[in-house]
Design a protein around this motif. Sequence first.
Motif, PDB file in Angstrom:
ATOM      1  N   VAL A 208      11.654 -60.106 -29.172  1.00  0.00           N
ATOM      2  CA  VAL A 208      12.703 -59.118 -28.957  1.00  0.00           C
ATOM      3  C   VAL A 208      12.414 -58.381 -27.648  1.00  0.00           C
ATOM      4  O   VAL A 208      11.270 -58.020 -27.377  1.00  0.00           O
ATOM      5  CB  VAL A 208      12.757 -58.107 -30.118  1.00  0.00           C
ATOM      6  N   THR A 209      13.454 -58.164 -26.853  1.00  0.00           N
ATOM      7  CA  THR A 209      13.307 -57.374 -25.635  1.00  0.00           C
ATOM      8  C   THR A 209      13.770 -55.955 -25.918  1.00  0.00           C
ATOM      9  O   THR A 209      14.960 -55.709 -26.131  1.00  0.00           O
ATOM     10  CB  THR A 209      14.125 -57.970 -24.477  1.00  0.00           C
ATOM     11  N   VAL A 210      12.833 -55.023 -25.936  1.00  0.00           N
ATOM     12  CA  VAL A 210      13.134 -53.623 -26.223  1.00  0.00           C
ATOM     13  C   VAL A 210      13.407 -52.891 -24.908  1.00  0.00           C
ATOM     14  O   VAL A 210      12.579 -52.927 -24.002  1.00  0.00           O
ATOM     15  CB  VAL A 210      11.955 -52.952 -26.957  1.00  0.00           C
ATOM     16  N   PRO A 211      14.552 -52.240 -24.776  1.00  0.00           N
ATOM     17  CA  PRO A 211      14.880 -51.557 -23.511  1.00  0.00           C
ATOM     18  C   PRO A 211      14.008 -50.331 -23.284  1.00  0.00           C
ATOM     19  O   PRO A 211      13.419 -49.780 -24.213  1.00  0.00           O
ATOM     20  CB  PRO A 211      16.350 -51.168 -23.707  1.00  0.00           C
ATOM     21  N   ASP A 212      13.947 -49.909 -22.023  1.00  0.00           N
ATOM     22  CA  ASP A 212      13.236 -48.673 -21.689  1.00  0.00           C
ATOM     23  C   ASP A 212      13.999 -47.469 -22.240  1.00  0.00           C
ATOM     24  O   ASP A 212      15.213 -47.518 -22.442  1.00  0.00           O
ATOM     25  CB  ASP A 212      13.103 -48.528 -20.171  1.00  0.00           C
ATOM     26  N   VAL A 224      17.803 -54.674 -33.696  1.00  0.00           N
ATOM     27  CA  VAL A 224      17.141 -55.582 -34.639  1.00  0.00           C
ATOM     28  C   VAL A 224      18.138 -56.567 -35.224  1.00  0.00           C
ATOM     29  O   VAL A 224      17.858 -57.771 -35.340  1.00  0.00           O
ATOM     30  CB  VAL A 224      16.456 -54.784 -35.759  1.00  0.00           C
ATOM     31  N   ALA A 225      19.323 -56.074 -35.599  1.00  0.00           N
ATOM     32  CA  ALA A 225      20.312 -56.922 -36.263  1.00  0.00           C
ATOM     33  C   ALA A 225      20.723 -58.111 -35.402  1.00  0.00           C
ATOM     34  O   ALA A 225      21.020 -59.198 -35.916  1.00  0.00           O
ATOM     35  CB  ALA A 225      21.535 -56.092 -36.646  1.00  0.00           C
ATOM     36  N   ARG A 226      20.739 -57.919 -34.091  1.00  0.00           N
ATOM     37  CA  ARG A 226      21.144 -59.007 -33.196  1.00  0.00           C
ATOM     38  C   ARG A 226      20.147 -60.173 -33.214  1.00  0.00           C
ATOM     39  O   ARG A 226      20.509 -61.301 -32.868  1.00  0.00           O
ATOM     40  CB  ARG A 226      21.293 -58.471 -31.767  1.00  0.00           C
ATOM     41  N   TYR A 227      18.932 -59.914 -33.610  1.00  0.00           N
ATOM     42  CA  TYR A 227      17.906 -60.956 -33.632  1.00  0.00           C
ATOM     43  C   TYR A 227      17.669 -61.532 -35.028  1.00  0.00           C
ATOM     44  O   TYR A 227      16.901 -62.483 -35.180  1.00  0.00           O
ATOM     45  CB  TYR A 227      16.578 -60.393 -33.107  1.00  0.00           C
ATOM     46  N   LEU A 228      18.311 -60.955 -36.027  1.00  0.00           N
ATOM     47  CA  LEU A 228      18.072 -61.415 -37.389  1.00  0.00           C
ATOM     48  C   LEU A 228      18.706 -62.780 -37.645  1.00  0.00           C
ATOM     49  O   LEU A 228      19.795 -63.068 -37.145  1.00  0.00           O
ATOM     50  CB  LEU A 228      18.629 -60.399 -38.395  1.00  0.00           C
ATOM     51  N   PRO A 229      18.056 -63.624 -38.445  1.00  0.00           N
ATOM     52  CA  PRO A 229      18.666 -64.903 -38.844  1.00  0.00           C
ATOM     53  C   PRO A 229      19.913 -64.660 -39.688  1.00  0.00           C
ATOM     54  O   PRO A 229      20.156 -63.548 -40.170  1.00  0.00           O
ATOM     55  CB  PRO A 229      17.561 -65.580 -39.666  1.00  0.00           C
ATOM     56  N   ASP A 230      20.717 -65.693 -39.864  1.00  0.00           N
ATOM     57  CA  ASP A 230      21.903 -65.602 -40.714  1.00  0.00           C
ATOM     58  C   ASP A 230      21.513 -65.127 -42.112  1.00  0.00           C
ATOM     59  O   ASP A 230      20.417 -65.411 -42.597  1.00  0.00           O
ATOM     60  CB  ASP A 230      22.597 -66.966 -40.809  1.00  0.00           C
ATOM     61  N   LYS A 231      22.441 -64.432 -42.748  1.00  0.00           N
ATOM     62  CA  LYS A 231      22.298 -63.909 -44.100  1.00  0.00           C
ATOM     63  C   LYS A 231      21.429 -62.651 -44.190  1.00  0.00           C
ATOM     64  O   LYS A 231      21.274 -62.077 -45.263  1.00  0.00           O
ATOM     65  CB  LYS A 231      21.759 -64.961 -45.080  1.00  0.00           C
ATOM     66  N   TRP A 232      20.861 -62.225 -43.063  1.00  0.00           N
ATOM     67  CA  TRP A 232      20.088 -60.993 -43.080  1.00  0.00           C
ATOM     68  C   TRP A 232      20.973 -59.820 -42.644  1.00  0.00           C
ATOM     69  O   TRP A 232      21.889 -59.981 -41.844  1.00  0.00           O
ATOM     70  CB  TRP A 232      18.889 -61.085 -42.132  1.00  0.00           C
ATOM     71  N   GLN A 233      20.681 -58.637 -43.191  1.00  0.00           N
ATOM     72  CA  GLN A 233      21.420 -57.439 -42.805  1.00  0.00           C
ATOM     73  C   GLN A 233      20.540 -56.209 -42.992  1.00  0.00           C
ATOM     74  O   GLN A 233      19.609 -56.199 -43.797  1.00  0.00           O
ATOM     75  CB  GLN A 233      22.693 -57.282 -43.640  1.00  0.00           C
ATOM     76  N   ILE A 234      20.845 -55.181 -42.219  1.00  0.00           N
ATOM     77  CA  ILE A 234      20.249 -53.867 -42.425  1.00  0.00           C
ATOM     78  C   ILE A 234      21.303 -52.995 -43.074  1.00  0.00           C
ATOM     79  O   ILE A 234      22.467 -53.000 -42.662  1.00  0.00           O
ATOM     80  CB  ILE A 234      19.794 -53.235 -41.097  1.00  0.00           C
ATOM     81  N   CYS A 235      20.905 -52.264 -44.087  1.00  0.00           N
ATOM     82  CA  CYS A 235      21.838 -51.403 -44.805  1.00  0.00           C
ATOM     83  C   CYS A 235      21.293 -49.981 -44.803  1.00  0.00           C
ATOM     84  O   CYS A 235      20.181 -49.731 -45.279  1.00  0.00           O
ATOM     85  CB  CYS A 235      22.007 -51.907 -46.237  1.00  0.00           C
ATOM     86  N   ALA A 236      22.051 -49.054 -44.249  1.00  0.00           N
ATOM     87  CA  ALA A 236      21.683 -47.643 -44.270  1.00  0.00           C
ATOM     88  C   ALA A 236      22.287 -47.014 -45.514  1.00  0.00           C
ATOM     89  O   ALA A 236      23.500 -46.789 -45.586  1.00  0.00           O
ATOM     90  CB  ALA A 236      22.176 -46.936 -43.017  1.00  0.00           C
TER      91      ALA A 236
END
Length: 291
Positions: A208-212, A224-236
């Motif tokens: 993952v490339t983390v911006p400054d 993080v979500a942009r790098y996750l494999p299919d079927k993965w999700q973050i839920c707040a």
Amino acid sequence: MTNGYSDQFRLSITEALSRQLYAALKRLEPAPLTQENLDALAPQAEKLGLPNMSGVYQLFRQLPGKERELAYVGKADEPLPDRLGNHLYKLSGREGISIDEMSFKCLFVEEDLSSVSPEKMLIKEHLKNGKIVWNNRGFGNNDPGRNRDRTVIKRNHFDLEFPIDLARKVKGVTPGVQSLHELLGEIKRGIPFNFRFKRSATFKKLLVTVPDGEMTVDEAFRLVARYLPDKWQICALLGWAIMYDDSPSTYPSARRYYRLDEVFTQEPKTRKPTKSEMEDAVEDEDADFDE
């Protein structure tokens, strides 16, 4: 029935303890809920010869221009500075509230009073003169675990009024290229609420490339979500965040989902509290949320 020279006397130990605890706390002045004040408690307990540092405490909240109100009454079988530190940490990551509004009092309790529930005694005494705004509303609960992520919370729940702050800055995230595994660990350590996620060996290989510059929690989750494999999700959820490979599964108390490049918002579902849930009480601070 008495005869003039004999009668019955019933000694109430709990009532006597209740009044003594209430009176002892009433004599104290609330102090700001700061780490500096909490750090000063341990030397005080050591000086008093109380190495366990267990006891009871009160949290107060004061809004500008209003009177200070009693927010919560609790006990600490663990050291009081640790328990109060947990509250400081939790409140610092919530919307709609500022740590500057919070203060506390506490008593180190030398004897083991767990069997007589000293916090319930205090609640009973306080309810004679007013109310306690956060007891029995889920404030004292820790992470209830995976089985309760789908709980429908009651409408007076603490997390509904003061949800986790997604606009808060994440502390300690390293810019540049690193593994997704490392980034998840930094995010978890850098936010003052629970971020529980399923681990995967794949995350150690994904770079993952983390911006400054600092990121908010929302920006970190989007990254993080942009790098996750299919079927993965973050839920707040309202009180914590989770990440699992169960997309597009939904959760009743969720407010936001992060799936690849898309973000979805949701109005959390709630339920009407029962009559007993509307009453002020003390909750088990390690218990699960109500169904």
